[in-house]
Design a protein around this motif. Structure first.
Motif, PDB file in Angstrom:
ATOM      1  N   SER A  94      37.922  30.879  39.660  1.00 35.58           N
ATOM      2  CA  SER A  94      36.602  31.134  40.136  1.00 35.58           C
ATOM      3  C   SER A  94      36.181  32.329  39.756  1.00 35.58           C
ATOM      4  CB  SER A  94      37.207  31.085  42.067  1.00 35.58           C
ATOM      5  OG  SER A  94      36.046  32.013  42.208  1.00 35.58           O
ATOM      6  N   ASP A  95      36.393  32.852  39.659  1.00 34.93           N
ATOM      7  CA  ASP A  95      36.020  34.445  38.926  1.00 34.93           C
ATOM      8  C   ASP A  95      35.380  35.695  39.334  1.00 34.93           C
ATOM      9  OD1 ASP A  95      36.344  36.379  36.589  1.00 34.93           O
ATOM     10  OD2 ASP A  95      35.240  35.698  35.497  1.00 34.93           O
ATOM     11  N   GLY A  96      35.757  34.977  40.870  1.00 34.37           N
ATOM     12  CA  GLY A  96      34.666  35.904  42.032  1.00 34.37           C
ATOM     13  C   GLY A  96      33.766  35.419  41.922  1.00 34.37           C
ATOM     14  N   GLU A  97      33.441  33.864  41.920  1.00 34.45           N
ATOM     15  CA  GLU A  97      32.265  32.778  41.870  1.00 34.45           C
ATOM     16  C   GLU A  97      32.259  32.284  43.843  1.00 34.45           C
ATOM     17  OE1 GLU A  97      29.336  29.064  40.890  1.00 34.45           O
ATOM     18  OE2 GLU A  97      31.010  29.710  39.779  1.00 34.45           O
ATOM     19  N   ILE A  98      32.213  32.121  44.698  1.00 33.20           N
ATOM     20  CA  ILE A  98      32.455  30.817  45.889  1.00 33.20           C
ATOM     21  C   ILE A  98      32.519  29.797  45.384  1.00 33.20           C
ATOM     22  CG2 ILE A  98      31.614  30.671  48.132  1.00 33.20           C
ATOM     23  CD1 ILE A  98      30.507  33.433  48.367  1.00 33.20           C
ATOM     24  N   LEU A  99      33.326  28.849  45.293  1.00 28.99           N
ATOM     25  CA  LEU A  99      33.396  27.822  45.410  1.00 28.99           C
ATOM     26  C   LEU A  99      33.814  27.006  46.716  1.00 28.99           C
ATOM     27  CD1 LEU A  99      35.622  27.723  42.040  1.00 28.99           C
ATOM     28  CD2 LEU A  99      32.831  27.408  41.663  1.00 28.99           C
ATOM     29  N   ASN A 100      32.913  25.233  46.276  1.00 30.20           N
ATOM     30  CA  ASN A 100      33.233  24.486  47.582  1.00 30.20           C
ATOM     31  C   ASN A 100      34.480  24.145  46.823  1.00 30.20           C
ATOM     32  OD1 ASN A 100      32.814  22.098  49.168  1.00 30.20           O
ATOM     33  ND2 ASN A 100      30.733  23.026  50.027  1.00 30.20           N
ATOM     34  N   ILE A 135      40.173  35.582  48.316  1.00 36.02           N
ATOM     35  CA  ILE A 135      39.542  34.693  50.009  1.00 36.02           C
ATOM     36  C   ILE A 135      39.024  33.740  50.259  1.00 36.02           C
ATOM     37  CG2 ILE A 135      37.613  35.870  51.351  1.00 36.02           C
ATOM     38  CD1 ILE A 135      39.369  38.089  50.482  1.00 36.02           C
ATOM     39  N   ALA A 136      39.523  32.760  51.235  1.00 35.15           N
ATOM     40  CA  ALA A 136      39.801  31.912  51.490  1.00 35.15           C
ATOM     41  C   ALA A 136      38.560  31.558  52.840  1.00 35.15           C
ATOM     42  CB  ALA A 136      40.895  30.821  51.582  1.00 35.15           C
ATOM     43  N   LYS A 137      37.933  30.275  52.988  1.00 37.14           N
ATOM     44  CA  LYS A 137      37.430  30.157  54.581  1.00 37.14           C
ATOM     45  C   LYS A 137      37.277  28.575  54.925  1.00 37.14           C
ATOM     46  CE  LYS A 137      32.958  29.682  56.705  1.00 37.14           C
ATOM     47  NZ  LYS A 137      31.478  30.008  56.670  1.00 37.14           N
ATOM     48  N   ALA A 138      37.864  29.294  55.933  1.00 36.53           N
ATOM     49  CA  ALA A 138      37.970  27.383  56.116  1.00 36.53           C
ATOM     50  C   ALA A 138      37.030  27.044  57.306  1.00 36.53           C
ATOM     51  CB  ALA A 138      39.096  27.085  57.366  1.00 36.53           C
ATOM     52  N   ALA A 139      36.916  25.586  57.536  1.00 40.07           N
ATOM     53  CA  ALA A 139      35.810  24.728  58.424  1.00 40.07           C
ATOM     54  C   ALA A 139      35.282  25.023  59.952  1.00 40.07           C
ATOM     55  CB  ALA A 139      35.865  23.464  58.269  1.00 40.07           C
ATOM     56  N   SER A 141      36.410  32.305  46.777  1.00 40.25           N
ATOM     57  CA  SER A 141      36.180  33.219  45.954  1.00 40.25           C
ATOM     58  C   SER A 141      37.641  33.809  45.182  1.00 40.25           C
ATOM     59  CB  SER A 141      35.587  34.347  46.290  1.00 40.25           C
ATOM     60  OG  SER A 141      35.726  35.365  45.509  1.00 40.25           O
ATOM     61  N   SER A 142      37.861  34.028  44.073  1.00 45.79           N
ATOM     62  CA  SER A 142      38.841  34.702  43.730  1.00 45.79           C
ATOM     63  C   SER A 142      38.840  35.117  42.137  1.00 45.79           C
ATOM     64  CB  SER A 142      40.101  33.670  43.914  1.00 45.79           C
ATOM     65  OG  SER A 142      41.068  33.427  42.923  1.00 45.79           O
ATOM     66  N   PHE A 143      40.417  36.319  41.885  1.00 43.55           N
ATOM     67  CA  PHE A 143      40.171  36.490  40.793  1.00 43.55           C
ATOM     68  C   PHE A 143      41.774  36.369  40.730  1.00 43.55           C
ATOM     69  CE2 PHE A 143      37.339  39.101  42.314  1.00 43.55           C
ATOM     70  CZ  PHE A 143      36.259  39.057  41.215  1.00 43.55           C
ATOM     71  N   ALA A 144      41.925  35.632  38.749  1.00 46.67           N
ATOM     72  CA  ALA A 144      43.340  35.347  37.972  1.00 46.67           C
ATOM     73  C   ALA A 144      43.028  36.527  37.213  1.00 46.67           C
ATOM     74  CB  ALA A 144      43.213  33.741  38.402  1.00 46.67           C
ATOM     75  N   SER A 145      44.507  37.101  36.734  1.00 47.61           N
ATOM     76  CA  SER A 145      44.966  37.927  36.022  1.00 47.61           C
ATOM     77  C   SER A 145      46.604  37.285  35.302  1.00 47.61           C
ATOM     78  CB  SER A 145      45.137  38.994  36.486  1.00 47.61           C
ATOM     79  OG  SER A 145      46.030  38.873  37.367  1.00 47.61           O
TER      80      SER A 145
END
Length: 372
Positions: A357-363, A238-242, A219-223
């Motif tokens: 992402s704009d804050g959305e959690i993406l797979n 923010i990232a998550k691993a398997a 989930s991320s924000f870009a500017s």
């Protein structure tokens, strides 16, 4: 006729990094027999640099001479492989053109400007060119950097226990006087993310070879903080691993001063210790000369509960290593498993997801699959 290689592209990176790397690996390198660029001036400069550093003068090809253009270069049977170092948006066209001419391809990162284009290239390569024995590697030198690989090895050995969380900080100051900014195709990028894609895949590749488990979600924000760094110059992710570990990926090219870049490093924390990697300088034991290193620091508890620190200064050798791997593969001498198109695709997927992402959690796997 002796086999050799050619450079397609005569920009800064070809001149300042790839030519010296070939000189450094010496007899492991195939001779640079030809160089190509749209501009006669730039390709002439590259040929002159190659002549001085490699002890040979490559033939010059450019679009201003129809008898010595790219098609003429690619028709040469003595050139078996090409190093494509061109603007991101142009890379895919030249990759396919080189494959069509029967050449092995070493193409600059990123693999493509988008996930969709990268997937298209991989599918095309797997279907038409890989079965013909043509080798394709992506020139991503952070992935082959011995310091990052050593750090990953120590982590997989369990030196810091099970990985729990991680942090990557890449804060960069880039002004309009930088030689990298003044490259025309970077000034007005025709690809997503600007410097975040161009430079970001370096950091994702480093993290990819260090972590024992692939990153699956973010989930991320870009500017955009500096108008001349369109379209974006900053991402916080923010990232998550398997394996359940998670962490922060911070990248910007909009630092207000160079001093803010101090403290850049990758920090990986486990259940019994932590490991960090950062750029530094140290004396190379083999040469006796000071040079750039990746400083790998391990802080871990021993059997008695005492915290011990180990510091390794690993000389920077990533560009040379990626060339050695590519040349070994095309010679049929073995594959080190690095610089693969599939790994490079993961890097583009991370950056593309971080930008959108704009804050959305993406797979990330869903992003790749939906582009197939």
């Amino acid at each position: 006729m002796a086999e050799g290689i050619a450079f397609l592209g005569a920009g800064l990176y070809a001149k300042e990094t790839h030519v010296p790397a070939l000189a450094n690996i010496g007899s492991k390198a195939l001779p640079l027999k030809a160089v190509y660029s749209r501009s006669e001036t730039s390709v002439g400069e590259l040929a002159e640099i190659a002549s001085k550093q490699l002890g040979l003068t490559p033939d010059i090809y450019h679009d201003g001479d129809q008898s010595a253009n790219l098609d003429a270069l690619l028709s040469r049977e003595d050139i078996i492989a090409v190093n494509i170092v061109l603007p991101i948006g142009q890379q895919p066209e030249y990759i396919v053109k080189a494959f069509e001419a029967g050449k092995h391809v070493f193409s600059a990162k990123p693999i493509g400007p988008t996930v969709a284009e990268s997937v298209r290239l991989i599918k095309l390569y797997d279907a038409e060119y890989k079965p013909k024995g043509l080798v394709w590697r992506i020139a991503e030198n952070f992935e082959t950097e011995p310091g990052y690989l050593k750090a990953g090895e120590l982590i997989r050995e369990g030196r810091i226990g099970k990985v729990a969380f991680f942090n990557l900080r890449a804060v960069n100051y880039l002004d309009q006087e930088s030689k990298w900014y003044k490259t025309p195709w970077r000034t007005i990028p025709d690809y997503q993310g600007g410097f975040l894609l161009d430079g970001g895949v370096h950091s994702t590749a480093a993290l990819r070879v260090m972590l024992p488990s692939p990153i699956t979600h973010l989930s991320s924000f870009a500017s955009l903080n500096k108008d001349y760094l369109l379209p974006h110059d900053t991402i916080h992710t923010i990232a998550k691993a398997a394996d359940g570990s998670h962490g922060i990926f911070e990248m910007t090219f909009a630092a207000p001063t160079t001093s803010l870049s101090q403290g850049n490093r990758i920090l990986i924390t486990g259940t019994s210790g932590w490991l960090s990697v950062e750029n530094s300088r140290a004396v190379n034991a083999a040469t006796g000369k000071e040079g750039p290193v990746l400083r790998v620091s391990v802080h871990a508890r021993d059997e008695k509960g005492n915290v011990k620190e180990e510091v390794l200064n690993v000389p920077v050798w990533g560009v040379e290593a990626e060339w050695e791997g590519f040349l070994s593969a095309i010679a049929g001498l073995g594959d080190d498993g690095l610089s693969s198109p599939e790994g490079a695709l993961e890097d583009v997927a991370f950056i593309e997801a971080a930008l959108t992402s704009d804050g959305e959690i993406l797979n990330l796997q869903n992003l790749i699959s939906s582009s197939s």
